[in-house]
Each structure stands twice: as structure tokens, then as C-alpha cells.
Design a protein around this motif. Structure first.
Motif, short mmCIF file in Angstrom:
data_model
loop_
_atom_site.label_atom_id
_atom_site.label_comp_id
_atom_site.label_asym_id
_atom_site.label_seq_id
_atom_site.Cartn_x
_atom_site.Cartn_y
_atom_site.Cartn_z
N ALA A 18 0.89 -1.35 0.07
CA ALA A 18 -0.23 -0.16 0.07
C ALA A 18 0.90 1.13 -0.05
O ALA A 18 2.03 1.23 0.54
CB ALA A 18 -0.93 -0.16 1.17
N VAL A 19 0.22 2.34 -0.65
CA VAL A 19 1.08 3.49 -0.57
C VAL A 19 -0.15 4.72 0.04
O VAL A 19 -0.95 4.61 -0.88
CB VAL A 19 1.36 4.15 -1.95
CG1 VAL A 19 2.07 5.39 -2.00
CG2 VAL A 19 2.60 3.02 -2.42
N LEU A 30 7.46 4.62 -5.99
CA LEU A 30 6.94 3.44 -5.34
C LEU A 30 6.21 2.50 -6.39
O LEU A 30 6.28 1.51 -6.44
CB LEU A 30 5.95 3.70 -4.10
CG LEU A 30 7.07 4.26 -2.82
CD1 LEU A 30 6.34 4.90 -1.80
CD2 LEU A 30 7.75 2.83 -2.41
N MET A 31 5.33 3.24 -7.05
CA MET A 31 4.50 2.53 -7.83
C MET A 31 5.15 1.72 -8.83
O MET A 31 5.12 0.40 -9.07
CB MET A 31 3.49 3.49 -8.89
CG MET A 31 2.38 4.15 -8.06
SD MET A 31 1.55 5.35 -8.97
CE MET A 31 1.12 4.51 -10.38
N ILE A 44 -3.81 4.32 -1.71
CA ILE A 44 -4.99 4.82 -0.50
C ILE A 44 -5.28 6.33 -0.65
O ILE A 44 -4.29 6.90 -0.68
CB ILE A 44 -4.52 4.41 0.72
CG1 ILE A 44 -4.05 2.97 0.93
CG2 ILE A 44 -5.45 4.63 1.80
CD1 ILE A 44 -5.00 1.92 0.97
N ASN A 45 -6.39 6.51 -0.95
CA ASN A 45 -6.86 7.84 -0.95
C ASN A 45 -6.62 8.53 0.52
O ASN A 45 -6.98 8.15 1.63
CB ASN A 45 -8.47 8.02 -1.03
CG ASN A 45 -9.06 9.43 -1.22
OD1 ASN A 45 -8.12 10.50 -0.81
ND2 ASN A 45 -10.02 9.57 -1.63
N SER A 63 0.68 -6.51 2.77
CA SER A 63 2.15 -6.84 3.72
C SER A 63 2.89 -5.66 3.97
O SER A 63 3.86 -5.87 5.17
CB SER A 63 2.86 -7.90 2.64
OG SER A 63 2.16 -9.06 2.26
N GLN A 64 2.86 -4.21 3.40
CA GLN A 64 3.69 -3.45 3.78
C GLN A 64 2.96 -2.16 3.37
O GLN A 64 2.34 -2.10 2.22
CB GLN A 64 5.05 -3.63 2.97
CG GLN A 64 5.98 -2.52 3.02
CD GLN A 64 6.66 -2.17 4.75
OE1 GLN A 64 7.21 -3.28 5.07
NE2 GLN A 64 6.50 -1.29 5.21
N VAL A 65 3.30 -1.35 4.16
CA VAL A 65 2.55 0.08 3.92
C VAL A 65 3.73 1.16 3.80
O VAL A 65 4.60 1.17 4.75
CB VAL A 65 1.39 0.59 5.21
CG1 VAL A 65 1.06 2.04 4.57
CG2 VAL A 65 0.52 -0.48 5.26
#
Length: 244
Positions: A18-19, A30-31, A44-45, A63-65
Motif C-alpha cells: 500500500a501507498v 513506489l508505483m 490509498i486515498n 504486507s507493507q505500507v
């Protein structure tokens, strides 16, 4: 991107990452790092309440933010499902100092690339599953039907990069164009118009209310503004005529 991908790949094949951030340059890095690691990006908004974000993280099996400092602080208080790494932290910086990974050679076009969550206005937010083939078709369609950027063009991110503005990132990266992120990290009409005066060949995705706010400034169209794609809601004919 490939240095970030090296550390993300350690999460395992097809991990959901997630970003959660206001608009900032790290989102683009990151994308592509997540895709280079052959994992799934879950933007994520940033306007959601932390509890709403936590619901998405749980639903997606993240699994990771990766988060901005402001959002990261709120997320850590509501979720323990996935570790949160803020983009200004020492741990994030260390990811950029490692050895770059090799880019993937044969990514399956049907593999999941992006979990695109709805706004949740009619219930719980739901994740639309976009494959690499979906993203390629979208990119080619954009270049064929919407806009033809080159290295002398700019994509101005006034709308959230997690949603409307973010889907335009791939065609602009493909053409070597620049990504312009407002210093505010959001949409401020005067700032947006100033950026379109400064950067060459500007295009942007904007919601109808954003277009109306530009008109309400009373300023003329910036010399470098080429294309506005609007969506996310209807625009009344009178408002559209004023914008034109």
C-alpha cells in the motif's frame, strides 16, 4: 526504482503493497518499484479517515505500507496488520542505498498489478483488480485518444495521485514527460495555474468542482495548459461553457 524494488521483493511474490500519502514524488517511484518487484500496488486515498484506510489494508491483505509522515502517524494507531514505513524515515532511506534488483524479464500480462479501491460512498470500499494488461491497454488508449505527450510535456497532479491523477502516470512516464507535484500536495487553484504558467505542455486530470474553482479565480487560461481531462462526476453544461 530498482533499488526500492530490491527491498520490496523480499516481501514475496505478488505481495500487496500500500501507498498512503498526499501527492508527492515518492508515489511515482513506489508505483514502479512495486511493479518491478512483481508485487501489487494498493494506493490509498489520503483523505480517508485512518479507520477507513485500515479497512482497505485488511481487505487487500497488505504486507507493507509506505506512507507520508502525517498519514503514517495516524495509521500506526489503528492497524497492526502490516508494518508502516514513512518516506522520510531512515529505514526508507536505507532502501535507496541497497543494490538495485534486476528488472523483471517476463511479467505475466494477466497478473494483478493494481488494486484500485472505490470511494466507499455506497458501502464498504471495494478493490477493482487491474492487471498489467489492463494498465498497458489504458496507457495505449490514452496516447491514442486523449493526449500525445512527449519529453517536453508535463502532467500536473492537482487531483489525488492515488486515484484520478495517478492513472495518467504510466503514459507520461512512457513518453519521458515530467511529473509536476504541487508543493501543497493538494489542489490550490492559484498554485495550479502558476505551475501551468511555468512548466511546458501541461495536462491534468481534474474533478468538475476543481475546474469550476479555476474559473472562479477570474484568471485567463495559462499559456502552457494543453489538456484538461475531467471526470469523477457530471459537469453542468453552463459550467462547461464557462470553463471552455
Amino acid at each position: 526504482v530498482l533499488r526500492l524494488a530490491s527491498s520490496i521483493r523480499e516481501l514475496g511474490a505478488a505481495a500487496r503493497v500500500a501507498v498512503a500519502s498526499e501527492n508527492r514524488a515518492e508515489i511515482v517511484e513506489l508505483m514502479f518499484a512495486i511493479w518491478a518487484a512483481e508485487c501489487v500496488v494498493v494506493p490509498i486515498n489520503y483523505k480517508l479517515h485512518p479507520r477507513g484506510m485500515a479497512q482497505i489494508l485488511d481487505d487487500a491483505g497488505v504486507s507493507q505500507v509506505f506512507a507520508s509522515p502525517k498519514i503514517g502517524a495516524g495509521l500506526e494507531s489503528v492497524t497492526a496488520a502490516a508494518p508502516v514505513d514513512t518516506v522520510d524515515s531512515q529505514s526508507y532511506s536505507s532502501r535507496l542505498s541497497g543494490a538495485p534488483s534486476d528488472p523483471p524479464h517476463t511479467t505475466d500480462p494477466s497478473a494483478l498489478a493494481w488494486l484500485f479501491y472505490t470511494s466507499g460512498t455506497t458501502g464498504r470500499s471495494k478493490g477493482a483488480m487491474l492487471s498489467h494488461r489492463n494498465l498497458m491497454a489504458m496507457t495505449v488508449a490514452h496516447l491514442a485518444d486523449f493526449d500525445g505527450p512527449d519529453e517536453n510535456c508535463s502532467l500536473v497532479h492537482g487531483a489525488p495521485m492515488s486515484h484520478g491523477s495517478g492513472v495518467y502516470i504510466p503514459p507520461y512516464v512512457l513518453r519521458g514527460a515530467r511529473q509536476v507535484i504541487p508543493e501543497s500536495g493538494a489542489f490550490e487553484p492559484e498554485e495550479f495555474l502558476d505551475l501551468c504558467e511555468h512548466h511546458p505542455g501541461c495536462s491534468a486530470f481534474l474533478a468538475p468542482t476543481m475546474v469550476q474553482r479555476l474559473v472562479q479565480t477570474g484568471r485567463g487560461c495559462p499559456r502552457n495548459l494543453r489538456t484538461v481531462v475531467y471526470g469523477g462526476g457530471p459537469m453542468y453544461v453552463d459550467s462547461l461553457k464557462k470553463a471552455m
